[in-house]
Scaffold this active site. Structure first.
Site, PDB file in Angstrom:
ATOM      1  CB  CYS A 103      -1.008  -0.051   1.138  1.00  0.00           C
ATOM      2  SG  CYS A 103      -2.410   1.034   0.814  1.00  0.00           S
ATOM      3  CG  HIS A 161      -3.376  -2.970   4.057  1.00  0.00           C
ATOM      4  ND1 HIS A 161      -2.510  -2.390   4.960  1.00  0.00           N
ATOM      5  CD2 HIS A 161      -3.874  -1.961   3.320  1.00  0.00           C
ATOM      6  CE1 HIS A 161      -2.486  -1.083   4.776  1.00  0.00           C
ATOM      7  NE2 HIS A 161      -3.324  -0.786   3.792  1.00  0.00           N
ATOM      8  CD  GLU A 192      -0.684  -5.206   6.276  1.00  0.00           C
ATOM      9  OE1 GLU A 192      -0.581  -5.726   5.146  1.00  0.00           O
ATOM     10  OE2 GLU A 192      -1.022  -4.016   6.439  1.00  0.00           O
TER      11      GLU A 192
HETATM   12  N1  GLN Z   1      -3.441   6.566   0.838  1.00  0.00           N
HETATM   13  C1  GLN Z   1      -2.199   6.252   1.451  1.00  0.00           C
HETATM   14  C2  GLN Z   1      -1.037   6.988   0.794  1.00  0.00           C
HETATM   15  O1  GLN Z   1      -1.194   7.623  -0.192  1.00  0.00           O
HETATM   16  C3  GLN Z   1      -1.936   4.753   1.430  1.00  0.00           C
HETATM   17  C4  GLN Z   1      -2.964   4.055   2.273  1.00  0.00           C
HETATM   18  C5  GLN Z   1      -2.487   2.796   2.929  1.00  0.00           C
HETATM   19  O2  GLN Z   1      -1.306   2.520   3.051  1.00  0.00           O
HETATM   20  N2  GLN Z   1      -3.451   2.050   3.428  1.00  0.00           N
HETATM   21  O3  GLN Z   1       0.038   6.930   1.287  1.00  0.00           O
END
Ligand code: GLN
Length: 192
Positions: A78, A175, A177
């Protein structure tokens, strides 16, 4: 096998636990000295702007880039995927001020699924993980808008690239995890 989990911000405890369940030793990393002796490193989800800023302040960007250049595997999830990308977009703009590790030849777009679908789950077919679909949790997720030559696309959600690998570097927009499925963590442990 010593796995480091960058622990400045975000979902690092869950990653640590997932690697421990895989039988690997996993420890939290906050200082450059704590990178010593690691075999691989995870950059968790969180907020990429904050994470980039903290990595700069804690003097972690250059040492991690150095280890990655020597071939240490790095897994970004992410916000961590954003940290691995060489090019970042938000809407029509590229964000020049975001400090990242710039390890993978790809363009990513932040918060790319839009507000209406802030968070959602989906079953993905992921190359290399077998027949059974992987349940993926997306939270204000980015996706990969362009994967250059050398970047292997491992999964898509619709037409959007959400998991990719380039040599020892692995990135996913979701995610892993946050579910009990350890296949992607195990896959990362095999990367060289
Ligand atoms: N929206 C976040 C970003 O731009 C990422 C979101 C996340 O890691 N769940 O960093």
């Amino acid at each position: 096998m010593q796995v480091g989990v960058l622990a400045l911000q975000g979902a690092f405890r869950e990653h640590q636990r997932a690697f421990e369940k895989c039988g690997a030793a996993a420890r939290q990393v906050r200082k450059p000295e704590e990178l010593k002796g690691l075999d691989r490193l995870v950059i968790p989800g969180g907020e990429s702007t904050v994470m980039g800023k903290l990595m700069g302040e804690f003097n972690l960007l250059e040492p991690i880039k150095g280890l990655a250049a020597e071939g240490m595997p790095v897994f970004g999830t992410c916000a961590g995927l954003i940290m691995l990308a060489k090019r970042i977009r938000q809407g029509r703009q590229t964000s020049p001020c975001l400090a990242t590790l710039s390890l993978m030849d790809m363009e990513v777009e932040r918060n790319a699924f839009g507000r209406q679908v802030d968070s959602f789950e989906a079953d993905l077919s992921v190359t290399g993980l077998g027949e059974q679909p992987l349940r993926a949790v997306f939270i204000r997720a980015p996706y990969i808008t362009v994967a250059d030559d050398g970047v292997e696309v491992l999964a898509r959600y619709g037409d959007k690239i959400v998991c990719a690998r380039q040599g020892p570097f692995l990135a996913c927009a979701f995610h892993p995890e946050l579910t009990d499925d350890l296949r992607l963590h195990r896959f990362f442990l095999t990367l060289k």
